[in-house]
Design a protein around this motif. Sequence first.
Motif, PDB file in Angstrom:
ATOM      1  N   LEU A  79       0.837  -1.188   0.000  1.00  0.00           N
ATOM      2  CA  LEU A  79       0.000   0.000   0.000  1.00  0.00           C
ATOM      3  C   LEU A  79       0.875   1.242   0.000  1.00  0.00           C
ATOM      4  O   LEU A  79       1.766   1.390   0.850  1.00  0.00           O
ATOM      5  CB  LEU A  79      -0.893   0.041   1.245  1.00  0.00           C
ATOM      6  N   GLY A  80       0.619   2.132  -0.972  1.00  0.00           N
ATOM      7  CA  GLY A  80       1.256   3.446  -0.962  1.00  0.00           C
ATOM      8  C   GLY A  80       0.595   4.330   0.086  1.00  0.00           C
ATOM      9  O   GLY A  80      -0.390   3.937   0.734  1.00  0.00           O
ATOM     10  N   LYS A  81       1.085   5.542   0.229  1.00  0.00           N
ATOM     11  CA  LYS A  81       0.608   6.412   1.311  1.00  0.00           C
ATOM     12  C   LYS A  81      -0.852   6.805   1.157  1.00  0.00           C
ATOM     13  O   LYS A  81      -1.519   7.152   2.139  1.00  0.00           O
ATOM     14  CB  LYS A  81       1.478   7.663   1.409  1.00  0.00           C
ATOM     15  N   ASP A  82      -1.396   6.770  -0.054  1.00  0.00           N
ATOM     16  CA  ASP A  82      -2.794   7.137  -0.272  1.00  0.00           C
ATOM     17  C   ASP A  82      -3.690   5.930  -0.554  1.00  0.00           C
ATOM     18  O   ASP A  82      -4.865   6.097  -0.885  1.00  0.00           O
ATOM     19  CB  ASP A  82      -2.906   8.118  -1.445  1.00  0.00           C
ATOM     20  N   ASP A  83      -3.131   4.716  -0.433  1.00  0.00           N
ATOM     21  CA  ASP A  83      -3.882   3.514  -0.770  1.00  0.00           C
ATOM     22  C   ASP A  83      -4.651   2.985   0.439  1.00  0.00           C
ATOM     23  O   ASP A  83      -4.388   3.362   1.587  1.00  0.00           O
ATOM     24  CB  ASP A  83      -2.946   2.440  -1.323  1.00  0.00           C
ATOM     25  N   VAL A  84      -5.601   2.085   0.175  1.00  0.00           N
ATOM     26  CA  VAL A  84      -6.550   1.654   1.203  1.00  0.00           C
ATOM     27  C   VAL A  84      -6.694   0.130   1.184  1.00  0.00           C
ATOM     28  O   VAL A  84      -6.735  -0.485   0.112  1.00  0.00           O
ATOM     29  CB  VAL A  84      -7.940   2.297   0.972  1.00  0.00           C
ATOM     30  N   LEU A  85      -6.773  -0.444   2.369  1.00  0.00           N
ATOM     31  CA  LEU A  85      -7.084  -1.863   2.531  1.00  0.00           C
ATOM     32  C   LEU A  85      -8.489  -1.968   3.107  1.00  0.00           C
ATOM     33  O   LEU A  85      -8.776  -1.413   4.179  1.00  0.00           O
ATOM     34  CB  LEU A  85      -6.084  -2.520   3.478  1.00  0.00           C
ATOM     35  N   ILE A  86      -9.392  -2.655   2.392  1.00  0.00           N
ATOM     36  CA  ILE A  86     -10.775  -2.845   2.859  1.00  0.00           C
ATOM     37  C   ILE A  86     -10.907  -4.267   3.388  1.00  0.00           C
ATOM     38  O   ILE A  86     -10.749  -5.234   2.639  1.00  0.00           O
ATOM     39  CB  ILE A  86     -11.789  -2.603   1.727  1.00  0.00           C
ATOM     40  N   VAL A  87     -11.175  -4.390   4.673  1.00  0.00           N
ATOM     41  CA  VAL A  87     -11.299  -5.690   5.337  1.00  0.00           C
ATOM     42  C   VAL A  87     -12.769  -5.940   5.614  1.00  0.00           C
ATOM     43  O   VAL A  87     -13.405  -5.193   6.361  1.00  0.00           O
ATOM     44  CB  VAL A  87     -10.502  -5.708   6.660  1.00  0.00           C
ATOM     45  N   GLU A  88     -13.334  -6.981   4.985  1.00  0.00           N
ATOM     46  CA  GLU A  88     -14.763  -7.234   5.161  1.00  0.00           C
ATOM     47  C   GLU A  88     -14.990  -8.597   5.807  1.00  0.00           C
ATOM     48  O   GLU A  88     -14.280  -9.561   5.526  1.00  0.00           O
ATOM     49  CB  GLU A  88     -15.518  -7.111   3.836  1.00  0.00           C
ATOM     50  N   GLY A  89     -15.992  -8.639   6.680  1.00  0.00           N
ATOM     51  CA  GLY A  89     -16.336  -9.886   7.347  1.00  0.00           C
ATOM     52  C   GLY A  89     -17.311  -9.626   8.479  1.00  0.00           C
ATOM     53  O   GLY A  89     -17.457  -8.490   8.946  1.00  0.00           O
ATOM     54  N   ILE A  90     -17.966 -10.665   8.943  1.00  0.00           N
ATOM     55  CA  ILE A  90     -19.001 -10.471   9.957  1.00  0.00           C
ATOM     56  C   ILE A  90     -18.426  -9.922  11.259  1.00  0.00           C
ATOM     57  O   ILE A  90     -19.122  -9.258  12.024  1.00  0.00           O
ATOM     58  CB  ILE A  90     -19.801 -11.774  10.220  1.00  0.00           C
TER      59      ILE A  90
END
Length: 296
Positions: free
Chosen positions: A135-146
Amino acid sequence: MAANDPAFLVSKAEERYSDRLDEIAERIFSDREKRIVMLAGPSASGKTTTAGLIASRLESRGAKAFTVSLDDFYHDQRDAILDENGKPDYETVNALNIALIDSCLEDIIKNGTTRLPHFDFVSGRRSGFSDPITLGKDDVLIVEGIHALNDVIVGKNPKAFKLYIAARSNVVDEDGAVVFQHPWLRLCRRIVRDYKFRGSDANFTLKMWPNVRRGEKLYISPYKENADLMFDSSLPDEVAVLKPFVVPLLEALPQGKYEIADDILRGFERIEIMEESNIAPSSLVREFIGGSIYPS
């Protein structure tokens, strides 16, 4: 509208959903500290599709976005947590490898890179890890789950943007009387998805549904108030789209075996049928009926 002008009904339903996604993506993008998004919600809320569509909107704004499913962090089946009946309990947060989740998120935050696990549900065990993601400084990790908003996970990531999604709208008639309850909608989504993707009949889904609901009350609902934003994933057209899929599956059950199945069938008597050909591949509804660009 489902009977007389389905194209208009679909366009209005998708427009409302799309506008909400745009709002969410803009909130995430405008706060550059929100490098991690935690997206939680009960079963059959549309987390997979919503995560994918938020990611695409972030990328259109110039931020690279990765989506991660907490389902890939399950313990191997041989190490599964058992419930009070001695059966594997996949609803508890402890069914996930919390230490591995913490390690991956810490790597992303501190080093900007990590490798993500992949869980093979056929064999019931982890099948390996991804190539490194960065991830670069402006990038995003989306973590999905119950369990994405559970304190044992999100508590270690206080700067994460927290999103809760659920189908929360009833279908009502012109007098305001409830025709179709919102918990039925998620159950119908799950019945169709289990049939389309697993080949399982409605009995399979209904038999496990009480335990799913129990898990929601214990492990999901208590944490929804932690969310920065709550999102209703109900679409006005989908009950009409789901009807021709769900009704035959419910009618195949012995009458009276499941009270909720009989109630849902009575509710569907008031609902018009709409052909699935009206639904675009990017629609949330496709996560359950098939043909989605974001497969479940």
